[in-house]
Design an enzyme around this catalytic site. Structure first.
Site, PDB file in Angstrom:
ATOM      1  N   ASP A 196      -6.520  -6.961   4.173  1.00 45.14           N
ATOM      2  CA  ASP A 196      -7.677  -6.285   3.566  1.00 45.14           C
ATOM      3  C   ASP A 196      -8.609  -7.333   2.952  1.00 45.14           C
ATOM      4  OD1 ASP A 196      -9.248  -4.136   2.477  1.00 45.14           O
ATOM      5  OD2 ASP A 196      -8.331  -4.560   0.537  1.00 45.14           O
ATOM      6  N   LYS A 251       2.870 -15.294   1.862  1.00 41.94           N
ATOM      7  CA  LYS A 251       3.048 -15.977   0.575  1.00 41.94           C
ATOM      8  C   LYS A 251       4.544 -16.267   0.436  1.00 41.94           C
ATOM      9  CE  LYS A 251       1.470 -17.470  -3.420  1.00 41.94           C
ATOM     10  NZ  LYS A 251       0.559 -18.629  -3.555  1.00 41.94           N
ATOM     11  N   ASP A 254      -3.282 -18.269  -0.022  1.00 43.43           N
ATOM     12  CA  ASP A 254      -4.305 -18.939  -0.843  1.00 43.43           C
ATOM     13  C   ASP A 254      -4.983 -20.045  -0.034  1.00 43.43           C
ATOM     14  OD1 ASP A 254      -1.806 -20.191  -0.911  1.00 43.43           O
ATOM     15  OD2 ASP A 254      -1.854 -20.650  -3.052  1.00 43.43           O
ATOM     16  N   ASP A 275     -12.508  -8.835   4.578  1.00 46.01           N
ATOM     17  CA  ASP A 275     -13.799  -8.854   3.858  1.00 46.01           C
ATOM     18  C   ASP A 275     -14.311 -10.289   3.745  1.00 46.01           C
ATOM     19  OD1 ASP A 275     -13.790  -6.048   3.316  1.00 46.01           O
ATOM     20  OD2 ASP A 275     -14.643  -6.388   1.319  1.00 46.01           O
ATOM     21  N   TYR A 309       0.823  -1.210   0.000  1.00 44.11           N
ATOM     22  CA  TYR A 309       0.000   0.000   0.000  1.00 44.11           C
ATOM     23  C   TYR A 309       0.864   1.270   0.000  1.00 44.11           C
ATOM     24  CZ  TYR A 309      -4.668  -1.994   0.942  1.00 44.11           C
ATOM     25  OH  TYR A 309      -5.875  -2.623   0.855  1.00 44.11           O
TER      26      TYR A 309
HETATM   27  C1  IPM Z   1     -10.480  -0.973   4.110  1.00 41.56           C
HETATM   28  C2  IPM Z   1     -10.526  -0.328   2.743  1.00 41.56           C
HETATM   29  C3  IPM Z   1      -9.292   0.540   2.559  1.00 41.56           C
HETATM   30  C4  IPM Z   1      -8.064  -0.377   2.570  1.00 41.56           C
HETATM   31  C5  IPM Z   1      -9.272   1.429   1.300  1.00 41.56           C
HETATM   32  C6  IPM Z   1     -10.524   2.257   1.176  1.00 41.56           C
HETATM   33  C7  IPM Z   1      -8.076   2.323   1.287  1.00 41.56           C
HETATM   34  O1  IPM Z   1     -10.662  -1.302   1.750  1.00 41.56           O
HETATM   35  O2  IPM Z   1     -10.405  -0.238   5.103  1.00 41.56           O
HETATM   36  O3  IPM Z   1     -10.560  -2.204   4.189  1.00 41.56           O
HETATM   37  O4  IPM Z   1      -7.759  -1.010   1.546  1.00 41.56           O
HETATM   38  O5  IPM Z   1      -7.416  -0.440   3.617  1.00 41.56           O
HETATM   39 MN    MN Z   2     -11.108  -3.299   2.547  1.00 42.93          MN
END
Ligand code: IPM
Ligand code: MN
Ligand code: NAD
Length: 351
Positions: free
Chosen positions: A244, A188, A220, A248, A142
């Site tokens: 990240d 990884k 993975d 999710d 990042y």
């Molecule tokens: C998160 C988001 C952020 C990230 C983006 C919006 C910069 O996806 O907080 O998970 O990738 O950290």
């Molecule tokens: Mn995110």
């Protein structure tokens, strides 16, 4: 007693909706438990690009640095997708995390009993799931340099230093001690040099935590096991990009991204944010699930030593879910969905 100062960063899309919902809850908690809250709103993200020409105005950063904590809604949206990199809403959030030095992102995912059946996964696989992703937040691909475009294409740099890995590893081991005593480090290392450094460093730090169990997974395989065997995880330690994605993914366990909270810690002012984004597809409709943001406020309260208050918020959320309140993202089959406002009322009634 001195007022607790919280900077609110509503941002874009459903950000202001979930922040408004959370402010209602916080105000009730403050009244009920008799402490003073000073809340100030500051612009960030696309909204700040429109009003100030930058996604992180200096005044927003400075207000966060001077506060006890900051609470973000979400940033981003199609309106700003064609902005150049540094003027994208997301760049504002990345700069804020860096300015605060918030290197440790705690992203818990657990499946309350009331939601076992709401999960898209089999109930026997998700019952009792309770994991914590510890994501490195201000390093890795990042932030690595160089990045950009050249005559051939585009490039980003993944870079980690040993001290960066050491400090996040300590955070993970310390959380494991407060939980079920197990860390799974995700990398990884079969391909990436950064991941080989990551694994060596995590192993070395582990020597100071002989009471904590450690295993390593390639990312993975970890993604596969998040879905096939999520009960095996306690603390999941990983880098910025993998964290990240996996956080999710962990939202599929309780059944909605709208449920997950997070804390960005380790630097100056702690920053709290739901894991979800600005959800342009549902923004403005009054249907967003506010629980991710409300539970982020519970993490905030706990961090500022309002432990009883944090527990009251968590109990109220669990109570509303137990009693069948479901926003659209959670409603299954014949269940009727309630609005954001009705969910907030249900939570507030239970505080
Ligand atoms: C998160 C988001 C952020 C990230 C983006 C919006 C910069 O996806 O907080 O998970 O990738 O950290
Ligand atoms: Mn995110
Ligand atoms: P998203 O998280 O905004 O939405 C993904 C899906 O989850 C959508 O279908 C959305 O409707 C649903 N969802 C998310 N939050 C919800 C909630 N509280 N209640 C009900 N449903 C919810 O991800 P995306 O669509 O990939 O990204 C949209 C924008 O948000 C992009 O600009 C992205 O960069 C940004 N983003 C910001 C943050 C942040 O500010 N922390 C995090 C992730 C994405």
């Amino acid at each position: 007693m001195k007022a607790t100062r919280i900077v609110l960063l509503p941002g874009d899309g459903i950000g202001p909706e979930v922040i408004d919902a959370t402010v209602d809850v916080l105000n009730v908690v403050a009244r009920r438990y008799e402490f003073e809250l000073e809340l100030e709103r500051r612009p960030i993200g696309g909204t700040a690009v429109d009003s100030h020409g930058t996604p992180l105005p200096d005044e927003t950063r400075d207000a966060c640095l001077a506060a006890d904590a900051a609470l973000l809604g979400a940033v981003g949206g199609p309106k700003w997708d064609l902005e150049p990199g540094p003027r994208r809403p997301e760049a504002g959030l990345l700069s804020l995390r860096q300015a605060l030095g918030a290197f440790a992102n705690l992203r818990p995912s657990f499946v309350p009993d009331a939601l076992v059946e709401a999960s898209p996964l089999r109930s026997d696989r998700v019952r009792g799931v309770d994991l914590l992703v510890v994501r490195e937040l201000i390093g890795g691909i990042y932030y690595g340099k160089p990045r950009g475009r050249d005559e051939v294409g585009a490039f980003d740099t993944m870079r980690y230093s040993e001290p960066e890995v050491e400090r996040i590893a300590h955070v993970a081991f310390q959380w494991a001690r407060r939980r079920r005593g197990k860390v799974t480090s995700v990398d990884k290392a079969n391909v990436l040099e950064c991941s080989r450094l990551w694994r060596e460093t995590v192993k070395r730090v582990h020597a100071q935590y002989p009471d904590v169990a450690l295993d390593h997974l390639y990312v993975d395989n970890a993604a596969m096991q998040f879905v096939s065997d999520p009960q095996r995880f306690d603390v999941v330690l990983t880098g910025n990009l993998f964290g990240d994605i996996l956080s999710d993914l962990s939202a599929t366990l309780p059944g909605s991204l709208g449920l997950l909270p997070s804390a960005c810690m380790g630097g100056m002012t702690p920053l709290f944010e739901p894991v979800h984004g600005s959800a342009p597809d549902i923004a403005g409709k009054g249907v967003a699930n506010p629980i991710g943001c409300i539970l982020s406020a519970a993490m905030l309260l706990e961090t500022l030593d309002f432990e009883e208050e944090a527990a009251a918020v968590r109990r109220a959320v669990a109570g509303a879910l137990d009693d069948g309140f479901r926003t659209k993202d959670l409603a299954r089959g014949a269940e009727t969905a309630v609005s954001t406002a009705a969910m907030v009322d249900a939570i507030i009634e239970r505080i």
